[in-house]
Design an enzyme around this catalytic site. Structure first.
Site, short mmCIF file in Angstrom:
data_model
loop_
_atom_site.label_atom_id
_atom_site.label_comp_id
_atom_site.label_asym_id
_atom_site.label_seq_id
_atom_site.Cartn_x
_atom_site.Cartn_y
_atom_site.Cartn_z
N GLY A 104 -2.13 -7.28 -23.70
CA GLY A 104 -1.82 -7.55 -22.30
C GLY A 104 -0.37 -7.24 -21.96
O GLY A 104 -0.09 -6.58 -20.95
N GLU A 129 9.10 -9.36 -28.31
CA GLU A 129 8.01 -9.44 -29.29
C GLU A 129 8.59 -9.98 -30.60
O GLU A 129 9.56 -9.46 -31.12
CB GLU A 129 7.37 -8.06 -29.50
CG GLU A 129 6.38 -7.97 -30.65
CD GLU A 129 5.26 -9.02 -30.59
OE1 GLU A 129 4.60 -9.14 -29.55
OE2 GLU A 129 5.08 -9.76 -31.60
N CYS A 157 -4.72 -7.34 -31.60
CA CYS A 157 -5.73 -6.28 -31.62
C CYS A 157 -5.37 -5.17 -32.60
O CYS A 157 -6.16 -4.77 -33.45
CB CYS A 157 -5.90 -5.73 -30.20
SG CYS A 157 -6.99 -4.33 -30.09
N CYS A 168 -9.03 -6.22 -33.55
CA CYS A 168 -10.03 -5.18 -33.28
C CYS A 168 -9.92 -3.94 -34.18
O CYS A 168 -10.92 -3.50 -34.76
CB CYS A 168 -9.93 -4.69 -31.84
SG CYS A 168 -9.24 -5.83 -30.66
N TYR A 175 -17.86 -14.69 -33.35
CA TYR A 175 -18.05 -13.29 -33.72
C TYR A 175 -17.16 -12.86 -34.89
O TYR A 175 -17.57 -12.05 -35.71
CB TYR A 175 -17.92 -12.35 -32.51
CG TYR A 175 -16.52 -12.09 -32.01
CD1 TYR A 175 -15.77 -11.04 -32.51
CD2 TYR A 175 -15.93 -12.89 -31.05
CE1 TYR A 175 -14.49 -10.79 -32.04
CE2 TYR A 175 -14.65 -12.65 -30.58
CZ TYR A 175 -13.93 -11.60 -31.08
OH TYR A 175 -12.67 -11.36 -30.64
N GLU A 216 -18.63 -11.10 -38.20
CA GLU A 216 -18.18 -9.76 -38.56
C GLU A 216 -17.63 -9.72 -39.99
O GLU A 216 -17.94 -8.81 -40.77
CB GLU A 216 -17.11 -9.29 -37.57
CG GLU A 216 -17.70 -9.03 -36.20
CD GLU A 216 -16.68 -8.70 -35.12
OE1 GLU A 216 -17.07 -8.17 -34.08
OE2 GLU A 216 -15.48 -8.98 -35.31
N ARG A 238 -22.89 -18.85 -30.52
CA ARG A 238 -23.13 -19.59 -29.28
C ARG A 238 -22.57 -18.79 -28.10
O ARG A 238 -21.51 -18.19 -28.21
CB ARG A 238 -22.43 -20.96 -29.36
CG ARG A 238 -22.94 -22.01 -28.44
CD ARG A 238 -22.69 -23.39 -29.04
NE ARG A 238 -21.29 -23.56 -29.43
CZ ARG A 238 -20.33 -24.03 -28.61
NH1 ARG A 238 -20.61 -24.35 -27.37
NH2 ARG A 238 -19.11 -24.18 -29.06
N HIS A 256 -34.58 11.55 -25.57
CA HIS A 256 -35.51 11.34 -26.69
C HIS A 256 -35.11 12.21 -27.87
O HIS A 256 -34.71 13.35 -27.66
CB HIS A 256 -36.92 11.71 -26.22
CG HIS A 256 -37.96 11.42 -27.24
ND1 HIS A 256 -38.33 10.13 -27.58
CD2 HIS A 256 -38.70 12.26 -28.01
CE1 HIS A 256 -39.27 10.19 -28.51
NE2 HIS A 256 -39.51 11.45 -28.79
C1 LIG Z 1 -10.19 -10.72 -36.19
C2 LIG Z 1 -10.22 -10.40 -34.73
C3 LIG Z 1 -11.01 -9.39 -34.27
C4 LIG Z 1 -11.03 -9.08 -32.93
N1 LIG Z 1 -11.85 -8.07 -32.51
C5 LIG Z 1 -11.89 -7.73 -31.20
C6 LIG Z 1 -12.71 -6.67 -30.76
O1 LIG Z 1 -13.41 -6.04 -31.54
N2 LIG Z 1 -12.69 -6.36 -29.45
C7 LIG Z 1 -11.91 -7.04 -28.54
O2 LIG Z 1 -11.93 -6.70 -27.35
N3 LIG Z 1 -11.14 -8.07 -28.94
C8 LIG Z 1 -11.10 -8.43 -30.24
N4 LIG Z 1 -10.29 -9.45 -30.66
C9 LIG Z 1 -9.53 -10.21 -29.64
C10 LIG Z 1 -8.26 -9.47 -29.22
O3 LIG Z 1 -7.51 -9.14 -30.35
C11 LIG Z 1 -7.45 -10.37 -28.28
O4 LIG Z 1 -8.27 -10.81 -27.23
C12 LIG Z 1 -6.28 -9.61 -27.69
O5 LIG Z 1 -5.41 -9.14 -28.70
C13 LIG Z 1 -5.50 -10.52 -26.73
O6 LIG Z 1 -4.39 -9.83 -26.21
P1 LIG Z 1 -3.11 -10.65 -25.76
O7 LIG Z 1 -2.19 -9.65 -25.13
O8 LIG Z 1 -3.51 -11.82 -24.96
O9 LIG Z 1 -2.48 -11.23 -27.10
P2 LIG Z 1 -2.04 -10.50 -28.44
O10 LIG Z 1 -2.60 -9.15 -28.57
O11 LIG Z 1 -2.30 -11.47 -29.53
O12 LIG Z 1 -0.48 -10.34 -28.27
C14 LIG Z 1 0.40 -11.44 -28.19
C15 LIG Z 1 1.74 -11.03 -28.75
O13 LIG Z 1 2.71 -11.99 -28.38
C16 LIG Z 1 3.61 -12.18 -29.46
N5 LIG Z 1 4.26 -13.48 -29.27
C17 LIG Z 1 3.67 -14.70 -29.28
N6 LIG Z 1 4.58 -15.65 -29.01
C18 LIG Z 1 5.76 -15.01 -28.82
C19 LIG Z 1 7.08 -15.45 -28.49
N7 LIG Z 1 7.35 -16.74 -28.29
N8 LIG Z 1 8.06 -14.53 -28.38
C20 LIG Z 1 7.81 -13.19 -28.58
N9 LIG Z 1 6.58 -12.73 -28.87
C21 LIG Z 1 5.57 -13.62 -28.98
C22 LIG Z 1 2.71 -12.09 -30.67
O14 LIG Z 1 3.47 -11.80 -31.84
C23 LIG Z 1 1.76 -10.98 -30.27
O15 LIG Z 1 2.23 -9.71 -30.70
C24 LIG Z 1 -10.23 -9.79 -32.01
C25 LIG Z 1 -9.41 -10.83 -32.47
C26 LIG Z 1 -9.41 -11.13 -33.81
C27 LIG Z 1 -8.52 -12.23 -34.29
#
Ligand SMILES: Cc1cc2nc3c(=O)[nH]c(=O)nc-3n(C[C@H](O)[C@H](O)[C@H](O)COP(=O)(O)OP(=O)(O)OC[C@H]3O[C@@H](n4cnc5c(N)ncnc54)[C@H](O)[C@@H]3O)c2cc1C
Length: 443
Positions: free
Chosen positions: A7, A26, A34, A39, A168, A172, A195, A426
Site C-alpha cells: 500500500g 520503512e 508481500c 505472496c 489460507y 498453503e 472459514r 474447449h
Molecule cells: C505468508 C503470506 C502469504 C500471503 N499471500 C498473499 C497472496 O497470495 N495474495 C495476496 O493478495 N496477499 C497475500 N498476503 C497478504 C499481503 O501480503 C498483505 O495483505 C499486504 O502485504 C498488505 O500490504 P500493506 O501495505 O498493508 O502492508 P505490508 O506489505 O506488510 O507493508 C507494511 C510495511 O510497513 C513497514 N513498517 C511497519 N511499521 C513501521 C514503522 N513504524 N516504521 C517504518 N516502517 C514500518 C513494514 O516493515 C512493512 O514493510 C500474504 C501474507 C502472508 C503473510
C-alpha cells in the site's frame, strides 16, 4: 507515508505523480510483507512444491523421469536472489517518482509530525501503511514454533511439519511442505478450515488434501510444545502427541500499529489494534489516513494497492474516491487451489433468501492420462429473481488464473443467461462455468 509495503509504495508513487512532496519511512524491507515474506516467495514455493507431482504424472504421458531430488538451499538462494532484485525495483520506482526514502522506524509525534531516528518530519497528511504481523497464542513452549516469517528462511527442509491454523496461509504451507516431501499434519481448532470461503470449496479442498496424504485434524489445537533430542513434541487438545522438526503457527495476524504513537495522537483503534477509518480511509484524526492490513478490511495486496490509489486520488487528486471492497476475487494457493469471487452460497442465502446453485465435479482431462484421481469443483451461485451470478467458486488447477477472468464478469453484474450465451473454450476446465446447466439446486 509510514511503511513501504504494497500500500505505502503505491500511495507514495501516486501522490508524487499528483505533485505532492512525499517521503516514505520503512523500517525493515522495501515491498513489505508481500514481496519479502508473503505472496511472492509463497508462490515461488508453491511452484516448487508442485514439481514432484508433475514428475510423477509424466509417466502417464510416456515420459520417463529417471530421478527427482529436491534441494532446499538452492530454492532458498534462488528465491532470495529474486526478492533482492524486487527490493531494488521498488527502490528505483520510488526514486524515479521523486519520493524521499527514509530508513528506520517511524513514530507519529502529533497529527502533523513523524519522527524517524533523531529526525523529525512535518507533513500535511500522514498515511499509516504499516501492515500486519503474525499472532501467536500463549501456550507453553510457543517459543519453539515458527511463523510464516521464519518459514521462508529455514536452513533445512523439515521432514516432519505440524501446521497450526485454518486460514489460507496455514493451508498453503501445508501444501508447500507436503509437496516438497515432508510429512505434514495440519491442526485446526474449528470443524473445517478456511472459514469465510464457500462451504463446498472448503470441503472439496480438504478431501483432496487428505487424498494427497496430508493429515488434516479438525477440532484439534496445540496445547504445548517441548523440545527433545529427537525433535519437537507437540501436545494436542485431544491428548495425543505429535513429533515434528518444525511447528508452524499460522493462527492469524494483527495490525502492526503498536508503539506508533497513534493513540497519543488521538487516532481510534479497534480491539485488534486496526486503525478505524471511514469509507475514504481517513482515521478519526483528519490529517491521518490508513490503508492495507493496518486497517484490517480485506487483507490482500491488490486491496492495499486499490486503497492506496483511492487515497491518493482523494487527498492529492482532488477527486474524493472510496475504495470498492465488493466482489474482490482471491485465490488460496493450496494444492489444489481455490479461486473465488463474489458471495459464498451461505452469504448469498443470507442476503437474498432463496438462491440457485449450479455445481459440477469432474476429473480434469490432464488427470486422465496422469492417472491421478483428483477432482475439480466449479460452482455458481445465482439470484433467481434477477438471474445475476452472485458467486463463482472453483477448486482445481489454475483456479486463480481462471477466476480472475470471471471476476470481471461479476463486476459487470453478469447474469446466468449471459454465462450460458458465452461459447466455451474447449477443452478447458474453465468452459464448465459457461456450460453449467444440470445439477442445479434451489433453496
Ligand atoms: C505468508 C503470506 C502469504 C500471503 N499471500 C498473499 C497472496 O497470495 N495474495 C495476496 O493478495 N496477499 C497475500 N498476503 C497478504 C499481503 O501480503 C498483505 O495483505 C499486504 O502485504 C498488505 O500490504 P500493506 O501495505 O498493508 O502492508 P505490508 O506489505 O506488510 O507493508 C507494511 C510495511 O510497513 C513497514 N513498517 C511497519 N511499521 C513501521 C514503522 N513504524 N516504521 C517504518 N516502517 C514500518 C513494514 O516493515 C512493512 O514493510 C500474504 C501474507 C502472508 C503473510
Amino acid at each position: 507515508m509510514i511503511g513501504a509495503g504494497s500500500g505505502g509504495v503505491r500511495a507514495s508513487r501516486m501522490a508524487a505523480a499528483y505533485g505532492a512532496r512525499v517521503a516514505v519511512a520503512e523500517e525493515r524491507y522495501l515491498g513489505g510483507t508481500c514481496v519479502n515474506v508473503g505472496c511472492i516467495p509463497k508462490k515461488l514455493f508453491v511452484y516448487a512444491s508442485h514439481v514432484a507431482e508433475e514428475a510423477a504424472d509424466a509417466a502417464g504421458f510416456g515420459w520417463t523421469v529417471s530421478r527427482t531430488a529436491f534441494d532446499w538451499p538452492t530454492l532458498l538462494a534462488n528465491k532470495d536472489r529474486e526478492i533482492a532484485r524486487l527490493n531494488g525495483v521498488y527502490a528505483e520506482l520510488l526514486d524515479k517518482a521523486g519520493v524521499v526514502r527514509i530508513e528506520g522506524r517511524a513514530r507519529i509525534e502529533d497529527p502533523h509530525s513523524v519522527a524517524v531516528g533523531g529526525a523529525r518530519y512535518r507533513a500535511e497528511h500522514i498515511l499509516v501503511a504499516t501492515g500486519s504481523w503474525p499472532w501467536l497464542p500463549e501456550i507453553p513452549g510457543i517459543g519453539f514454533a515458527i511463523t510464516s516469517n521464519e518459514a521462508f528462511f529455514l536452513r533445512e527442509l523439515p521432514h516432519r511439519v505440524v501446521v497450526v491454523g485454518g486460514g489460507y496461509v496455514a493451508v498453503e504451507f501445508a501444501g508447500i511442505f507436503h509437496g516438497m516431501g515432508a510429512d505434514v499434519v495440519q491442526l485446526y481448532r474449528g470443524p473445517l478450515f478456511l472459514r469465510g470461503f464457500d462451504d463446498d470449496a472448503r470441503a472439496h479442498v480438504a478431501q483432496e488434501m487428505r487424498r494427497k496424504g496430508i493429515d488434516l485434524r479438525f477440532e484439534s489445537a496445540v496445547v504445548r510444545i517441548a523440545q527433545t533430542p529427537d525433535g519437537l513434541h507437540v501436545g494436542t487438545s485431544d491428548g495425543s502427541t505429535l513429533e515434528a522438526d518444525e511447528v508452524l503457527f499460522a493462527t492469524g495476524r494483527r495490525p502492526l500499529t503498536q508503539g506508533l504513537g497513534l493513540e497519543a495522537a488521538g487516532v481510534a483503534l479497534d480491539a485488534k489494534g486496526a486503525v478505524v477509518v471511514d469509507a475514504f480511509s481517513r482515521s478519526s484524526v483528519p490529517s491521518i489516513w490508513a490503508i492495507g492490513d493496518a486497517t484490517d478490511r480485506i487483507n490482500l495486496t491488490p486491496v492495499a494497492i486499490h486503497e492506496a490509489m483511492a487515497f491518493a486520488r482523494t487527498v492529492f487528486g482532488g477527486e474524493p474516491t472510496k475504495p470498492d471492497h465488493e466482489d474482490v476475487a482471491s485465490c488460496v494457493f493450496s494444492n489444489p487451489p481455490i479461486g473465488t469471487v463474489g458471495l459464498t452460497e451461505a452469504e448469498a442465502r443470507q442476503r437474498y433468501g432463496e438462491v440457485d446453485v449450479y455445481r459440477s465435479v469432474f476429473r480434469p482431462l490432464k488427470q486422465t492420462l496422469a492417472g491421478r484421481d483428483e477432482r475439480t469443483l466449479v460452482k455458481l451461485v445465482v439470484d433467481p429473481r434477477s438471474d445475476r451470478v452472485l458467486g463463482c467458486h472453483m477448486v482445481g488447477p489454475e483456479a486463480g488464473e481462471i477466476i480472475q477472468g470471471f471476476a470481471v464478469a461479476l463486476k459487470c453484474r453478469a447474469t446466468k443467461a449471459q454465462f450460458d450465451a458465452t461459447v466455451g473454450i474447449h477443452p478447458t476446465a474453465a468452459e464448465e462455468f459457461v456450460t453449467l446447466r444440470g445439477e442445479k439446486t434451489r433453496g
